[in-house]
Write a protein that holds these residues in place. Sequence first.
Motif, PDB file in Angstrom:
ATOM      1  N   GLU A 130      13.213  10.268  -6.336  1.00  0.00           N
ATOM      2  CA  GLU A 130      14.125   9.874  -7.402  1.00  0.00           C
ATOM      3  C   GLU A 130      13.990   8.390  -7.708  1.00  0.00           C
ATOM      4  OE1 GLU A 130      18.728   9.745  -7.274  1.00  0.00           O
ATOM      5  OE2 GLU A 130      18.227  11.735  -8.034  1.00  0.00           O
ATOM      6  N   SER A 131      13.585   7.616  -6.721  1.00  0.00           N
ATOM      7  CA  SER A 131      13.359   6.190  -6.904  1.00  0.00           C
ATOM      8  C   SER A 131      12.274   5.948  -7.950  1.00  0.00           C
ATOM      9  CB  SER A 131      12.943   5.545  -5.578  1.00  0.00           C
ATOM     10  OG  SER A 131      12.366   4.275  -5.782  1.00  0.00           O
ATOM     11  N   ALA A 132      12.443   4.884  -8.733  1.00  0.00           N
ATOM     12  CA  ALA A 132      11.431   4.504  -9.718  1.00  0.00           C
ATOM     13  C   ALA A 132      10.242   3.814  -9.065  1.00  0.00           C
ATOM     14  CB  ALA A 132      12.038   3.584 -10.773  1.00  0.00           C
ATOM     15  N   LEU A 133      10.378   3.475  -7.757  1.00  0.00           N
ATOM     16  CA  LEU A 133       9.314   2.788  -7.016  1.00  0.00           C
ATOM     17  C   LEU A 133       8.908   1.485  -7.698  1.00  0.00           C
ATOM     18  CD1 LEU A 133       7.154   5.931  -6.109  1.00  0.00           C
ATOM     19  CD2 LEU A 133       8.626   4.624  -4.566  1.00  0.00           C
ATOM     20  N   SER A 134       9.901   0.783  -8.206  1.00  0.00           N
ATOM     21  CA  SER A 134       9.660  -0.472  -8.919  1.00  0.00           C
ATOM     22  C   SER A 134       9.434  -1.615  -7.934  1.00  0.00           C
ATOM     23  CB  SER A 134      10.852  -0.807  -9.812  1.00  0.00           C
ATOM     24  OG  SER A 134      11.995  -1.093  -9.013  1.00  0.00           O
ATOM     25  N   THR A 135       8.966  -2.726  -8.476  1.00  0.00           N
ATOM     26  CA  THR A 135       8.799  -3.924  -7.664  1.00  0.00           C
ATOM     27  C   THR A 135      10.139  -4.374  -7.108  1.00  0.00           C
ATOM     28  OG1 THR A 135       6.920  -4.595  -9.044  1.00  0.00           O
ATOM     29  CG2 THR A 135       7.902  -6.282  -7.642  1.00  0.00           C
ATOM     30  N   ALA A 136      11.210  -4.239  -7.911  1.00  0.00           N
ATOM     31  CA  ALA A 136      12.546  -4.625  -7.447  1.00  0.00           C
ATOM     32  C   ALA A 136      12.962  -3.804  -6.231  1.00  0.00           C
ATOM     33  CB  ALA A 136      13.558  -4.451  -8.579  1.00  0.00           C
ATOM     34  N   GLU A 137      12.636  -2.501  -6.248  1.00  0.00           N
ATOM     35  CA  GLU A 137      12.986  -1.659  -5.098  1.00  0.00           C
ATOM     36  C   GLU A 137      12.128  -2.015  -3.889  1.00  0.00           C
ATOM     37  OE1 GLU A 137      14.531   2.505  -6.984  1.00  0.00           O
ATOM     38  OE2 GLU A 137      12.521   1.852  -7.538  1.00  0.00           O
ATOM     39  N   GLN A 138      10.908  -2.418  -4.140  1.00  0.00           N
ATOM     40  CA  GLN A 138      10.046  -2.868  -3.056  1.00  0.00           C
ATOM     41  C   GLN A 138      10.626  -4.115  -2.391  1.00  0.00           C
ATOM     42  OE1 GLN A 138       5.237  -3.539  -2.465  1.00  0.00           O
ATOM     43  NE2 GLN A 138       6.055  -3.043  -4.448  1.00  0.00           N
ATOM     44  N   GLN A 184       0.826  -1.201   0.000  1.00  0.00           N
ATOM     45  CA  GLN A 184       0.000   0.000   0.000  1.00  0.00           C
ATOM     46  C   GLN A 184       0.860   1.252   0.000  1.00  0.00           C
ATOM     47  OE1 GLN A 184      -3.516   0.128  -0.234  1.00  0.00           O
ATOM     48  NE2 GLN A 184      -2.882   2.220  -0.735  1.00  0.00           N
ATOM     49  N   SER A 185       1.981   1.218   0.721  1.00  0.00           N
ATOM     50  CA  SER A 185       2.878   2.379   0.759  1.00  0.00           C
ATOM     51  C   SER A 185       3.425   2.689  -0.620  1.00  0.00           C
ATOM     52  CB  SER A 185       4.034   2.117   1.738  1.00  0.00           C
ATOM     53  OG  SER A 185       3.567   1.947   3.050  1.00  0.00           O
ATOM     54  N   PHE A 186       3.860   1.667  -1.339  1.00  0.00           N
ATOM     55  CA  PHE A 186       4.388   1.889  -2.681  1.00  0.00           C
ATOM     56  C   PHE A 186       3.280   2.349  -3.625  1.00  0.00           C
ATOM     57  CE2 PHE A 186       8.385   0.370  -1.419  1.00  0.00           C
ATOM     58  CZ  PHE A 186       9.283   0.525  -2.461  1.00  0.00           C
ATOM     59  N   ALA A 187       2.079   1.804  -3.476  1.00  0.00           N
ATOM     60  CA  ALA A 187       0.952   2.241  -4.315  1.00  0.00           C
ATOM     61  C   ALA A 187       0.649   3.717  -4.052  1.00  0.00           C
ATOM     62  CB  ALA A 187      -0.277   1.380  -4.031  1.00  0.00           C
ATOM     63  N   ASP A 188       0.683   4.125  -2.787  1.00  0.00           N
ATOM     64  CA  ASP A 188       0.442   5.529  -2.444  1.00  0.00           C
ATOM     65  C   ASP A 188       1.501   6.441  -3.048  1.00  0.00           C
ATOM     66  OD1 ASP A 188      -1.742   4.787  -0.909  1.00  0.00           O
ATOM     67  OD2 ASP A 188      -0.598   4.721   0.964  1.00  0.00           O
ATOM     68  N   TYR A 244       4.270  12.496   2.836  1.00  0.00           N
ATOM     69  CA  TYR A 244       3.481  11.280   2.707  1.00  0.00           C
ATOM     70  C   TYR A 244       3.064  10.755   4.084  1.00  0.00           C
ATOM     71  CZ  TYR A 244       2.632   6.270   2.339  1.00  0.00           C
ATOM     72  OH  TYR A 244       2.092   5.012   2.483  1.00  0.00           O
ATOM     73  N   LEU A 245       3.999  10.747   5.025  1.00  0.00           N
ATOM     74  CA  LEU A 245       3.689  10.245   6.360  1.00  0.00           C
ATOM     75  C   LEU A 245       2.604  11.084   7.035  1.00  0.00           C
ATOM     76  CD1 LEU A 245       7.257   9.360   7.727  1.00  0.00           C
ATOM     77  CD2 LEU A 245       5.464   7.766   7.056  1.00  0.00           C
ATOM     78  N   HIS A 246       2.735  12.401   6.925  1.00  0.00           N
ATOM     79  CA  HIS A 246       1.773  13.282   7.590  1.00  0.00           C
ATOM     80  C   HIS A 246       0.435  13.338   6.856  1.00  0.00           C
ATOM     81  CE1 HIS A 246       4.158  15.020  10.832  1.00  0.00           C
ATOM     82  NE2 HIS A 246       5.201  14.956  10.019  1.00  0.00           N
ATOM     83  N   GLY A 247       0.490  13.327   5.529  1.00  0.00           N
ATOM     84  CA  GLY A 247      -0.736  13.500   4.762  1.00  0.00           C
ATOM     85  C   GLY A 247      -1.517  12.235   4.513  1.00  0.00           C
ATOM     86  N   VAL A 248      -0.841  11.086   4.510  1.00  0.00           N
ATOM     87  CA  VAL A 248      -1.511   9.827   4.173  1.00  0.00           C
ATOM     88  C   VAL A 248      -1.462   8.815   5.315  1.00  0.00           C
ATOM     89  CG1 VAL A 248      -1.568   7.889   2.558  1.00  0.00           C
ATOM     90  CG2 VAL A 248      -0.997  10.178   1.713  1.00  0.00           C
ATOM     91  N   VAL A 249      -0.263   8.560   5.816  1.00  0.00           N
ATOM     92  CA  VAL A 249      -0.110   7.499   6.827  1.00  0.00           C
ATOM     93  C   VAL A 249      -0.736   7.895   8.163  1.00  0.00           C
ATOM     94  CG1 VAL A 249       1.549   6.085   8.102  1.00  0.00           C
ATOM     95  CG2 VAL A 249       1.975   6.645   5.707  1.00  0.00           C
ATOM     96  N   SER A 258       1.199   9.401  -5.851  1.00  0.00           N
ATOM     97  CA  SER A 258       1.692  10.756  -5.583  1.00  0.00           C
ATOM     98  C   SER A 258       2.644  11.211  -6.675  1.00  0.00           C
ATOM     99  CB  SER A 258       2.393  10.778  -4.224  1.00  0.00           C
ATOM    100  OG  SER A 258       2.966  12.043  -3.971  1.00  0.00           O
ATOM    101  N   ALA A 259       3.517  10.297  -7.123  1.00  0.00           N
ATOM    102  CA  ALA A 259       4.473  10.641  -8.187  1.00  0.00           C
ATOM    103  C   ALA A 259       3.739  10.932  -9.493  1.00  0.00           C
ATOM    104  CB  ALA A 259       5.477   9.504  -8.375  1.00  0.00           C
ATOM    105  N   ALA A 260       2.683  10.164  -9.783  1.00  0.00           N
ATOM    106  CA  ALA A 260       1.921  10.372 -11.021  1.00  0.00           C
ATOM    107  C   ALA A 260       1.204  11.714 -11.016  1.00  0.00           C
ATOM    108  CB  ALA A 260       0.914   9.239 -11.205  1.00  0.00           C
ATOM    109  N   ALA A 261       0.828  12.174  -9.820  1.00  0.00           N
ATOM    110  CA  ALA A 261       0.100  13.439  -9.720  1.00  0.00           C
ATOM    111  C   ALA A 261       1.022  14.642  -9.559  1.00  0.00           C
ATOM    112  CB  ALA A 261      -0.856  13.381  -8.532  1.00  0.00           C
ATOM    113  N   ALA A 262       2.320  14.390  -9.388  1.00  0.00           N
ATOM    114  CA  ALA A 262       3.275  15.480  -9.157  1.00  0.00           C
ATOM    115  C   ALA A 262       3.408  16.353 -10.394  1.00  0.00           C
ATOM    116  CB  ALA A 262       4.633  14.915  -8.764  1.00  0.00           C
ATOM    117  N   GLY A 263       3.596  17.641 -10.155  1.00  0.00           N
ATOM    118  CA  GLY A 263       3.699  18.577 -11.273  1.00  0.00           C
ATOM    119  C   GLY A 263       5.092  18.727 -11.828  1.00  0.00           C
ATOM    120  N   SER A 264       6.105  18.306 -11.066  1.00  0.00           N
ATOM    121  CA  SER A 264       7.497  18.431 -11.522  1.00  0.00           C
ATOM    122  C   SER A 264       8.323  17.307 -10.915  1.00  0.00           C
ATOM    123  CB  SER A 264       8.084  19.782 -11.112  1.00  0.00           C
ATOM    124  OG  SER A 264       8.218  19.861  -9.703  1.00  0.00           O
TER     125      SER A 264
END
Length: 373
Positions: free
Chosen positions: A288-296, A268-272, A342-347, A276-282
Amino acid sequence: MSDLLRAPAEIKYAEELDWLESIDDSPKPFSWRLSPKMVRLFILGSERSDGLDREISQKWFGDRSFVERSIVTLASDRGLLLIGDPGTGKSWLAELLSAAISRNSTLVVQGTAGTTEDHIKYSWNVSMVIAKGQSRESMIPSPIMTAMEAGAIGRFEELTRSTSDVQDALISILSEKYISVPELESGDSDNIVFAKPGFSIIATANSRDRGVNDLSSALKRRFNFVRIPVVTNKKSEAEIVRFRTEELLRRHSIDLDVPPTLLDVLLQSFADLRASAAAAGSDDEKLESALSTAEQIGVLEDAVLHSNFFGERALTARTLASSLVGSLTRREPEDLAILNKYLHGVVEPRSKEEGGSWPEFLEGGRDAIATLS
């Protein structure tokens, strides 16, 4: 196998491959060790409907059509290019295909800015050349040339990381299926190395490297492209993470349980964070992480090893959060600010609403950020 840090697939799954080969009575292309159906079964695992006397484990988790298209390509005279984001399992699929088809997945060239034409063709043993002159005996064949002579699968990792000169040299190999050795006399039968039936190349390319060394149209024509998407299905991703973690525990002989609730927290953390990265404006608002399954998998492995060596030999949400922050923080202070948000706004809201492991995860994340700040 126990004395190898990481055994290649053909050694790790030698018993399965031997058994599949012993029962395989289907037609095999060229010098293949297994038929296409058995190659698919080895990679994707067996089902009850297959009617086998033993279970074959699933080793790659993804759409079966990607595997089938890859196998069909290798049965033709075209190369196979697996392309996708980091951590989508391209190299692992290439290794499994090579192991099943040729029983050798180690004929690999790693593409870098320093890769030269010699790395995909041949070089020379200087001392032997000085003593006896240039000959086939003094030649050092590349992994690709070795694959050609054996009628096996050669692999080229990170193709777009290599320069255009190297890519151009690969065009002739894929087109002509031979390598000329001009240093040897033209009358010598050894001055041309021909590929035997069964030879092919599996290349991988990182879709995020677009623009580094783009493939020429000529080289593209000689490959069939199979695009491996990022795993977004939670069930599939959970299976991949669990599979890799169980391998780690076996390799280190660690008896430590990974609670399903903590695996859910990680997923769930990686999905969140991806959302967030998809909605980011810049880019500054993205990790910087790709948030890939390998990194998970890397985050979970780090947490498991830390728990085993320095904890109470039990994985906790606090340790998992600390591992996540430590693994995903690559820029300071940008990544720390994103994780803190992320911790303050979601978790934090989720920990109040759902409870469970989330409050401890929140606390562990905050402590890790405070330590790194």
